[in-house]
Design an enzyme around this catalytic site. Structure first.
Site, PDB file in Angstrom:
ATOM      1  N   HIS A  98       0.820  -1.211   0.000  1.00 11.71           N
ATOM      2  CA  HIS A  98       0.000   0.000   0.000  1.00 11.71           C
ATOM      3  C   HIS A  98       0.850   1.255   0.000  1.00 11.71           C
ATOM      4  CE1 HIS A  98      -3.447  -2.429   2.006  1.00 11.71           C
ATOM      5  NE2 HIS A  98      -3.644  -2.348   0.721  1.00 11.71           N
ATOM      6  N   HIS A 123       5.353   7.661   5.900  1.00 11.77           N
ATOM      7  CA  HIS A 123       5.134   6.888   4.671  1.00 11.77           C
ATOM      8  C   HIS A 123       4.792   7.817   3.521  1.00 11.77           C
ATOM      9  CE1 HIS A 123       1.183   7.335   6.594  1.00 11.77           C
ATOM     10  NE2 HIS A 123       0.775   7.536   5.348  1.00 11.77           N
ATOM     11  N   HIS A 125       2.935   8.825  -0.328  1.00  7.04           N
ATOM     12  CA  HIS A 125       1.840   8.676  -1.280  1.00  7.04           C
ATOM     13  C   HIS A 125       2.265   9.320  -2.594  1.00  7.04           C
ATOM     14  CE1 HIS A 125      -1.238   7.476   1.723  1.00  7.04           C
ATOM     15  NE2 HIS A 125      -0.563   8.268   2.534  1.00  7.04           N
ATOM     16  N   HIS A 142       3.570  11.474   4.963  1.00  7.58           N
ATOM     17  CA  HIS A 142       2.807  11.632   6.202  1.00  7.58           C
ATOM     18  C   HIS A 142       3.641  11.141   7.372  1.00  7.58           C
ATOM     19  CE1 HIS A 142      -1.155  11.335   3.716  1.00  7.58           C
ATOM     20  NE2 HIS A 142      -0.662  12.559   3.720  1.00  7.58           N
ATOM     21  N   THR A 210      -6.298   8.425   5.789  1.00 10.45           N
ATOM     22  CA  THR A 210      -6.658   8.385   4.363  1.00 10.45           C
ATOM     23  C   THR A 210      -6.726   6.963   3.836  1.00 10.45           C
ATOM     24  OG1 THR A 210      -4.379   8.540   3.557  1.00 10.45           O
ATOM     25  CG2 THR A 210      -5.529  10.625   4.017  1.00 10.45           C
ATOM     26  N   THR A 211      -6.653   6.001   4.743  1.00 13.28           N
ATOM     27  CA  THR A 211      -6.785   4.583   4.377  1.00 13.28           C
ATOM     28  C   THR A 211      -7.788   3.940   5.336  1.00 13.28           C
ATOM     29  OG1 THR A 211      -4.876   4.130   5.798  1.00 13.28           O
ATOM     30  CG2 THR A 211      -4.460   4.324   3.432  1.00 13.28           C
TER      31      THR A 211
HETATM   32 ZN   LIG Z   1      -0.788   8.521   4.551  1.00 11.65          ZN
END
Ligand SMILES: [Zn+2]
Length: 259
Positions: A98, A123, A125, A142, A210-211
């Site tokens: 992810h 992490h 994105h 983030h 956001t997940t």
């Molecule tokens: Zn994130």
């Protein structure tokens, strides 16, 4: 809002404060084994997250979801956020399918609303998730912090297309190219920001993970500073992830973004 484009050496922080009792189980934490499979496209993609599991209900019912488009913000008296990463010790970097995530052992703190939060992981994105005046950016980091009483603070950073970002280089060399892989990190591998500073220029709003499970109660702090990243560097992230990992922007509803 007027984002100031500052060199990468300027500290970049997007901060999210999340009230999330089960933060460690949230999918922002890659150590979590999701009970229900989700993805970024097709039948398990973002528009279906809320239907995949009762636990993900907030993804469709929530009114304070992230990411958002930071286009209408009002000036406010935002306190500086004290950040101290001077004793930061990274554990490892993982590719969980992810995201690409760096797990932190200890030594990173920020202070928001007179409350201390410890950095647990950060992490990436790509493309970025939060937008600014409708504009999408190629990469967003983030930094996920948690307080003693399990509130979350995420500090995020948007990258703009441009020159090679030297601070990212050591980390780029360690990115595991396949899902499920991880690598140990050394002391010199994590230098994405100044180790100690007060963040003054940022936008703040109330949001969510956001997940899935899209847990709300997160206070997002989005840094105005935007370091650059080169096309070649971006390619490394995209080759490792093999697909975009950005959730589309969510309605603001009754929320106000403060800058
Ligand atoms: Zn994130």
């Amino acid at each position: 809002m007027n984002f100031i484009f500052i060199k990468y050496s300027y500290a970049l922080l997007f901060s999210v404060l999340v009230t999330l009792p089960a933060w460690a189980g949230a999918s922002e934490d890659a150590s979590h084994q999701e009970a229900v499979k989700w993805s970024y496209s097709g039948a398990t993609g973002p528009s279906h997250w809320g239907d995949l599991s009762p636990e993900y209900n907030t993804c469709k019912q929530g009114k304070n979801q992230s990411p958002v488009d930071i286009s209408t913000s009002i000036p406010g008296k935002l306190d500086g956020i004290k950040m101290d990463y001077s004793l930061l010790v990274a554990e490892n970097i993982i590719n969980n399918g992810h995201t690409i995530q760096v797990n932190i052992r200890s030594g990173g703190t920020i202070k928001v609303d007179d409350k201390q939060f410890s950095l647990k992981q950060f992490h990436f994105h790509t493309p970025g998730e939060n937008r600014v005046n409708g504009k999408s950016y190629p990469l967003e980091v983030h930094f996920v912090h948690v307080s003693d009483d399990n509130e979350l603070a995420v500090v995020a950073l948007l990258y703009q297309p441009g020159m090679t970002n030297r601070t990212l280089e050591p980390l780029l060399k360690k990115i595991p190219m396949n899902a499920g892989e991880s690598k140990r990190l050394g002391a010199k591998d994590v230098e994405l920001f100044e180790r100690s500073k007060t963040i003054k220029n940022y936008a703040r709003y109330n949001g969510s993970l956001t997940t899935p499970p899209c847990t709300e109660g997160v206070r997002w702090i989005v840094m105005r500073a935007m370091p650059s990243i080169s096309r070649q560097q971006l390619d490394v992230f995209q080759r490792a992830l093999k697909h975009p990992n950005n959730r589309p922007v969510q309605p603001l509803n009754a929320r106000i973004i403060i800058r």
